[in-house]
Design an enzyme around this catalytic site. Structure first.
Site, PDB file in Angstrom:
ATOM      1  N   ALA A  67       0.847  -1.197   0.000  1.00  0.00           N
ATOM      2  CA  ALA A  67       0.000   0.000   0.000  1.00  0.00           C
ATOM      3  C   ALA A  67       0.881   1.246   0.000  1.00  0.00           C
ATOM      4  CB  ALA A  67      -0.936  -0.018   1.205  1.00  0.00           C
ATOM      5  N   ARG A 103     -27.651   4.801  12.289  1.00  0.00           N
ATOM      6  CA  ARG A 103     -26.220   5.082  12.339  1.00  0.00           C
ATOM      7  C   ARG A 103     -25.559   4.385  13.522  1.00  0.00           C
ATOM      8  NH1 ARG A 103     -26.401  11.214  12.652  1.00  0.00           N
ATOM      9  NH2 ARG A 103     -24.150  10.986  12.810  1.00  0.00           N
ATOM     10  N   GLY A 119       7.466   1.525  -7.813  1.00  0.00           N
ATOM     11  CA  GLY A 119       6.916   0.311  -8.411  1.00  0.00           C
ATOM     12  C   GLY A 119       6.724  -0.805  -7.395  1.00  0.00           C
ATOM     13  N   LYS A 170      -5.820   5.806  -0.654  1.00  0.00           N
ATOM     14  CA  LYS A 170      -7.013   5.045  -1.030  1.00  0.00           C
ATOM     15  C   LYS A 170      -7.245   3.880  -0.073  1.00  0.00           C
ATOM     16  CE  LYS A 170      -4.832   2.230  -4.630  1.00  0.00           C
ATOM     17  NZ  LYS A 170      -4.846   1.857  -6.057  1.00  0.00           N
ATOM     18  N   ASN A 189     -29.977  16.574  21.045  1.00  0.00           N
ATOM     19  CA  ASN A 189     -28.893  15.994  21.848  1.00  0.00           C
ATOM     20  C   ASN A 189     -27.636  16.843  21.856  1.00  0.00           C
ATOM     21  OD1 ASN A 189     -28.537  15.428  19.092  1.00  0.00           O
ATOM     22  ND2 ASN A 189     -27.236  13.667  19.527  1.00  0.00           N
ATOM     23  N   TYR A 190     -27.582  17.846  20.990  1.00  0.00           N
ATOM     24  CA  TYR A 190     -26.327  18.573  20.791  1.00  0.00           C
ATOM     25  C   TYR A 190     -26.531  20.045  21.138  1.00  0.00           C
ATOM     26  CZ  TYR A 190     -22.075  20.064  18.296  1.00  0.00           C
ATOM     27  OH  TYR A 190     -20.846  20.582  17.971  1.00  0.00           O
ATOM     28  N   ALA A 230     -48.837  16.594  22.252  1.00  0.00           N
ATOM     29  CA  ALA A 230     -48.320  16.996  20.943  1.00  0.00           C
ATOM     30  C   ALA A 230     -47.708  18.393  21.049  1.00  0.00           C
ATOM     31  CB  ALA A 230     -49.449  16.991  19.922  1.00  0.00           C
ATOM     32  N   GLN A 282       8.366   2.632   2.117  1.00  0.00           N
ATOM     33  CA  GLN A 282       8.966   2.744   0.780  1.00  0.00           C
ATOM     34  C   GLN A 282       9.155   4.243   0.523  1.00  0.00           C
ATOM     35  OE1 GLN A 282       6.362   1.677  -2.457  1.00  0.00           O
ATOM     36  NE2 GLN A 282       8.063   1.245  -3.850  1.00  0.00           N
ATOM     37  N   ARG A 298      -4.559   7.977  -8.873  1.00  0.00           N
ATOM     38  CA  ARG A 298      -5.711   7.824  -9.760  1.00  0.00           C
ATOM     39  C   ARG A 298      -7.048   8.050  -9.058  1.00  0.00           C
ATOM     40  NH1 ARG A 298      -3.859   2.216 -12.450  1.00  0.00           N
ATOM     41  NH2 ARG A 298      -2.655   2.136 -10.516  1.00  0.00           N
TER      42      ARG A 298
HETATM   43  C1  UD1 Z   1      -0.720  -4.249 -10.442  1.00  0.00           C
HETATM   44  C2  UD1 Z   1       0.103  -5.234 -11.281  1.00  0.00           C
HETATM   45  C3  UD1 Z   1      -0.777  -5.765 -12.407  1.00  0.00           C
HETATM   46  C4  UD1 Z   1      -2.013  -6.413 -11.824  1.00  0.00           C
HETATM   47  C5  UD1 Z   1      -2.764  -5.476 -10.862  1.00  0.00           C
HETATM   48  C6  UD1 Z   1      -3.819  -6.248 -10.099  1.00  0.00           C
HETATM   49  C7  UD1 Z   1       2.473  -4.586 -11.258  1.00  0.00           C
HETATM   50  C8  UD1 Z   1       3.557  -3.948 -12.025  1.00  0.00           C
HETATM   51  N1  UD1 Z   1       1.271  -4.595 -11.828  1.00  0.00           N
HETATM   52  O1  UD1 Z   1      -1.070  -3.175 -11.304  1.00  0.00           O
HETATM   53  O2  UD1 Z   1      -0.059  -6.699 -13.193  1.00  0.00           O
HETATM   54  O3  UD1 Z   1      -2.875  -6.813 -12.884  1.00  0.00           O
HETATM   55  O4  UD1 Z   1      -1.863  -4.903  -9.888  1.00  0.00           O
HETATM   56  O5  UD1 Z   1      -4.661  -5.411  -9.364  1.00  0.00           O
HETATM   57  O6  UD1 Z   1       2.704  -5.101 -10.195  1.00  0.00           O
HETATM   58  N2  UD1 Z   1       2.378  -0.036  -4.641  1.00  0.00           N
HETATM   59  C9  UD1 Z   1       3.397   0.203  -3.748  1.00  0.00           C
HETATM   60  N3  UD1 Z   1       4.499   0.870  -4.177  1.00  0.00           N
HETATM   61  C10 UD1 Z   1       4.655   1.289  -5.461  1.00  0.00           C
HETATM   62  C11 UD1 Z   1       3.608   1.019  -6.368  1.00  0.00           C
HETATM   63  C12 UD1 Z   1       2.488   0.356  -5.937  1.00  0.00           C
HETATM   64  O7  UD1 Z   1       3.303  -0.193  -2.579  1.00  0.00           O
HETATM   65  O8  UD1 Z   1       5.688   1.872  -5.754  1.00  0.00           O
HETATM   66  C13 UD1 Z   1       1.159  -0.721  -4.155  1.00  0.00           C
HETATM   67  C14 UD1 Z   1      -0.070   0.136  -4.365  1.00  0.00           C
HETATM   68  O9  UD1 Z   1      -0.344   0.935  -3.220  1.00  0.00           O
HETATM   69  C15 UD1 Z   1      -1.152  -0.911  -4.603  1.00  0.00           C
HETATM   70  C16 UD1 Z   1      -0.382  -2.097  -5.170  1.00  0.00           C
HETATM   71  O10 UD1 Z   1       0.979  -1.888  -4.886  1.00  0.00           O
HETATM   72  O11 UD1 Z   1      -1.802  -1.328  -3.434  1.00  0.00           O
HETATM   73  C17 UD1 Z   1      -0.562  -2.228  -6.675  1.00  0.00           C
HETATM   74  O12 UD1 Z   1      -0.121  -1.034  -7.297  1.00  0.00           O
HETATM   75  P1  UD1 Z   1      -0.978  -0.344  -8.434  1.00  0.00           P
HETATM   76  O13 UD1 Z   1      -0.275   0.897  -8.843  1.00  0.00           O
HETATM   77  O14 UD1 Z   1      -2.382  -0.269  -8.058  1.00  0.00           O
HETATM   78  O15 UD1 Z   1      -0.748  -1.433  -9.592  1.00  0.00           O
HETATM   79  P2  UD1 Z   1      -1.697  -1.769 -10.800  1.00  0.00           P
HETATM   80  O16 UD1 Z   1      -1.464  -0.788 -11.883  1.00  0.00           O
HETATM   81  O17 UD1 Z   1      -3.076  -1.962 -10.332  1.00  0.00           O
HETATM   82 CA    CA Z   2      -4.203  -1.578  -8.391  1.00  0.00          CA
END
Ligand code: UD1
Ligand code: CA
Length: 425
Positions: free
Chosen positions: A13, A307, A91, A26, A360-361, A397, A86, A19
């Site tokens: 994550a 709620r 990537g 997210k 209540n508030y 009432a 990270q 996006r």
């Molecule tokens: C990725 C896969 C894709 C797959 C898809 C499935 C790669 C290159 N691609 O694409 O093949 O079909 O998931 O849902 O792996 N994240 C990090 N650090 C980074 C980049 C991403 O922790 O530098 C985490 C994001 O927060 C996310 C997950 O890795 O939770 C996937 O990254 P995301 O950018 O959503 O990859 P996709 O384009 O969906």
């Molecule tokens: Ca994804």
């Protein structure tokens, strides 16, 4: 001694959530009453894996860590989860390399993305049950956006090609990478050390390392033939809405199986962590938020919103245009029309008339209202909290019962401000 067959878990994550464009991570987007990430955690929990780690980016660390600790996913020293930072989102391959810094040297690692909230524990278990390395794939009607999985004629995996790197022919491939892997940790360390970022996005792809490992270790691809919904990745708010729709459907289905009557699933929104007893009937256009408990044989809606902190005991009724929050209704209590009950306790078989409001508030603090058993609250009553209406009491009432001007048991009050109509007998 490190156990080379032990299964550990790594959730990715660390992305920038660009996006979704909401500004925040997210991973914490609400999905049916739970953060997106909690759905992923709940899919992982039943595996009973050894160590759990999550990769986060520096800018999202604080809110996610705070939520995890609050939700009992302790990341403090000695907690079940470790956090790996990270420094830059370079990537998924780079993310895993960061994650490995807080994980054992050996063992098997289940890697999954923090943005796939519909994955089931069963699917993860199937992947974990494979003898060696494994990759989860799925057949999709619409594979747009996912990495496509290519095989050699022999059936051995060849490559995973990201959408950004795919030509028109590859884009036609319907089998996609679900982003869930079980890989040997030692092999991963080796493959990631040799990885490059020679692709359209200039990122280090986990997919490249995974394919290399699967090829050299004779790993398998587990394909979900009907798994398009289950592998859904939430990259955009459109996908967020789709995920929410699918989870809601799943939840309503479970409730109906358990004996809850839902007149119109299309307009009924019941979040996670809601309990509802059998025989309870939910009318259309009703929203029931996380943290609500409803007993058996109740009736709710149409057009009601329950709620957090709402508790309905057996046979109680909440009707149309009623909102409740932190309110309990004892058995047989009724609030059938146009009412707000906040921070309130309603006794057995009490009747809340149309248009009743618990105020209540006071602008700073919330205060409680207590309504005794069999009380009869007349239409249009405003109860200014803190206040108590005794058992069997009645408000006429249009009464406005001021704060602290408790209504005695079996008495009747009327007017603005409300005063006793007749002495207590
Ligand atoms: C990725 C896969 C894709 C797959 C898809 C499935 C790669 C290159 N691609 O694409 O093949 O079909 O998931 O849902 O792996 N994240 C990090 N650090 C980074 C980049 C991403 O922790 O530098 C985490 C994001 O927060 C996310 C997950 O890795 O939770 C996937 O990254 P995301 O950018 O959503 O990859 P996709 O384009 O969906
Ligand atoms: Ca994804």
């Amino acid at each position: 001694m490190a156990d080379s067959s032990a299964l550990h878990v790594l959730v990715l994550a660390g992305g920038n959530s660009t996006r979704t464009r909401t500004g925040g991570p997210k991973a914490l987007l609400d999905l049916c009453g739970l953060p997106l990430l909690e759905h992923v955690f709940r899919a992982v929990d039943p595996l009973g894996a050894g160590q759990h780690a999550i990769v986060l980016g520096p800018k999202h660390r604080e809110p996610i860590e705070a939520w995890m600790n609050k939700a009992g996913r302790h990341v403090d020293a000695g907690g079940q989860w470790s956090i790996a930072i990270q420094p830059e989102a370079r990537g998924t391959g780079d993310a895993v390399a960061c994650g490995l810094e807080v994980l054992p040297q050996e063992g098997r690692l289940l890697i999954l993305c923090g943005d796939t909230p519909l994955l089931s524990p069963e699917t993860l278990q199937t992947l974990a049950d494979q003898d060696g390395d494994a990759l989860l794939t799925a057949l999709c009607q619409d594979p747009t956006g996912y990495g496509r999985v290519l095989y050699e004629e022999s059936g051995r995996i060849l490559r995973i090609v990201e959408e950004a790197d795919a030509d028109e022919e590859i884009k036609q491939v319907g089998e996609i990478n679900a982003g869930v892997y079980v890989l040997d940790i030692a092999s991963l360390r080796k493959a990631l050390a040799a990885a490059d970022n020679d692709n359209a996005q200039g990122e280090f792809y986990l997919t490249d390392a995974a394919v290399e490992i699967l090829r050299s270790n004779e790993g398998v691809c587990v394909c979900l033939e009907d798994g398009e919904a289950e592998i859904l990745g939430v990259n955009t708010l459109q996908q967020h809405a789709t995920a929410q729709y699918l989870l809601r459907e799943r939840r309503l289905d479970e409730l109906m199986t358990a004996g809850v009557i839902i007149d119109d699933p299309n307009t009924t929104f019941i979040e996670y962590d809601v309990e509802i007893g059998p025989g309870t009937r939910i009318h259309p256009c009703t929203v029931i938020r996380a943290g609500v408990q409803v007993g058996a044989g109740c009736e709710i809606g149409p057009f009601a919103q329950l709620r957090v902190g709402t508790q309905m005991a057996e046979g109680s009724v909440i009707g149309n245009f009623v909102e409740t929050k932190n309110a309990s209704l004892a058995a047989g209590a009724k609030a059938k029309h146009l009412t707000y009950l906040g921070d309130a306790e309603v006794g057995e078989r009490a009747n809340i008339g149309c248009g009743t409001i618990t105020a209540n508030y006071d602008g700073k603090n919330k205060h409680r209202t207590e309504i005794g058993a069999r009380a009869f609250i007349g239409s249009g009553t405003v109860l200014v909290a803190p206040v108590r209406v005794g058992a069997g009491a009645m408000t006429a009432a249009g009464s406005v019962v001021l704060k602290g001007r408790h209504v005695e048991d079996d008495s009747v009050v009327a007017g603005v401000p409300a005063r006793p109509l007749k002495p207590v007998e």
